[in-house]
Design a protein around this motif. Structure first.
Motif, PDB file in Angstrom:
ATOM      1  N   ARG A  22      -1.444   3.430   6.615  1.00  0.00           N
ATOM      2  CA  ARG A  22      -1.851   2.234   5.249  1.00  0.00           C
ATOM      3  C   ARG A  22      -1.485   3.494   3.824  1.00  0.00           C
ATOM      4  O   ARG A  22      -0.315   3.394   3.264  1.00  0.00           O
ATOM      5  N   ALA A  25       2.438   3.519   4.569  1.00  0.00           N
ATOM      6  CA  ALA A  25       2.866   2.569   3.348  1.00  0.00           C
ATOM      7  C   ALA A  25       3.180   2.517   1.813  1.00  0.00           C
ATOM      8  O   ALA A  25       4.222   2.257   1.482  1.00  0.00           O
ATOM      9  N   ALA A  26       2.099   2.798   1.332  1.00  0.00           N
ATOM     10  CA  ALA A  26       1.838   3.031  -0.130  1.00  0.00           C
ATOM     11  C   ALA A  26       2.700   3.083  -0.365  1.00  0.00           C
ATOM     12  O   ALA A  26       3.735   3.671  -1.714  1.00  0.00           O
ATOM     13  N   THR A  29       6.304   2.684  -0.670  1.00  0.00           N
ATOM     14  CA  THR A  29       6.650   1.435  -1.314  1.00  0.00           C
ATOM     15  C   THR A  29       6.481   2.315  -2.952  1.00  0.00           C
ATOM     16  O   THR A  29       7.875   1.736  -3.695  1.00  0.00           O
ATOM     17  N   GLU A  81       8.567  -4.055  -0.510  1.00  0.00           N
ATOM     18  CA  GLU A  81       7.234  -3.199  -0.124  1.00  0.00           C
ATOM     19  C   GLU A  81       7.233  -3.513   1.295  1.00  0.00           C
ATOM     20  O   GLU A  81       7.301  -4.040   1.564  1.00  0.00           O
ATOM     21  N   LYS A  83       4.010  -3.578   4.031  1.00  0.00           N
ATOM     22  CA  LYS A  83       2.459  -3.570   4.454  1.00  0.00           C
ATOM     23  C   LYS A  83       2.452  -3.250   5.542  1.00  0.00           C
ATOM     24  O   LYS A  83       2.685  -3.654   6.926  1.00  0.00           O
ATOM     25  N   GLU A  85       1.107  -3.251   8.508  1.00  0.00           N
ATOM     26  CA  GLU A  85      -0.446  -4.236   9.831  1.00  0.00           C
ATOM     27  C   GLU A  85      -1.054  -3.085  10.686  1.00  0.00           C
ATOM     28  O   GLU A  85      -1.177  -2.115  10.852  1.00  0.00           O
TER      29      GLU A  85
END
Length: 89
Positions: A22, A25-26, A29, A81, A83, A85
């Motif tokens: 997570r 990914a952030a 992004t 972006e 996201k 999984e």
């Protein structure tokens, strides 16, 4: 000789791994947003090296078709972006 015991908390490990995915990914992004803000309207050939650097920084890679597609999206001003999984254990 001393006895050594080791207890592995699988649930804690899974939480740590999912948090790391997570967070990555952030981070990516945010970095893609910075690239978009800088390169909107620029030629694809100018954007591709920035995208390649982004992926290489985290030990990843991007295929040529994806590189061209993403560079076009950024040139057009589209937001990309990541996201995450859920990890399939």
């Amino acid at each position: 000789m001393s006895n050594v015991s080791f207890n592995f908390d699988e649930n804690a490990f899974k939480r740590i791994a999912e948090d790391a995915v997570r967070d990555l990914a952030a981070k990516q992004t945010r970095e893609l947003e910075q690239i978009r803000q800088r390169y909107t309207g620029h030629p694809i050939a100018e954007i591709k090296p920035a995208l390649q650097r982004l992926f290489a920084e985290d030990g990843g890679s991007i295929t040529e078709p994806e590189l061209t597609e993403w560079a076009q999206l950024i040139s057009d001003g589209s937001r990309i972006e990541f996201k995450p999984e859920k990890i399939r254990w």
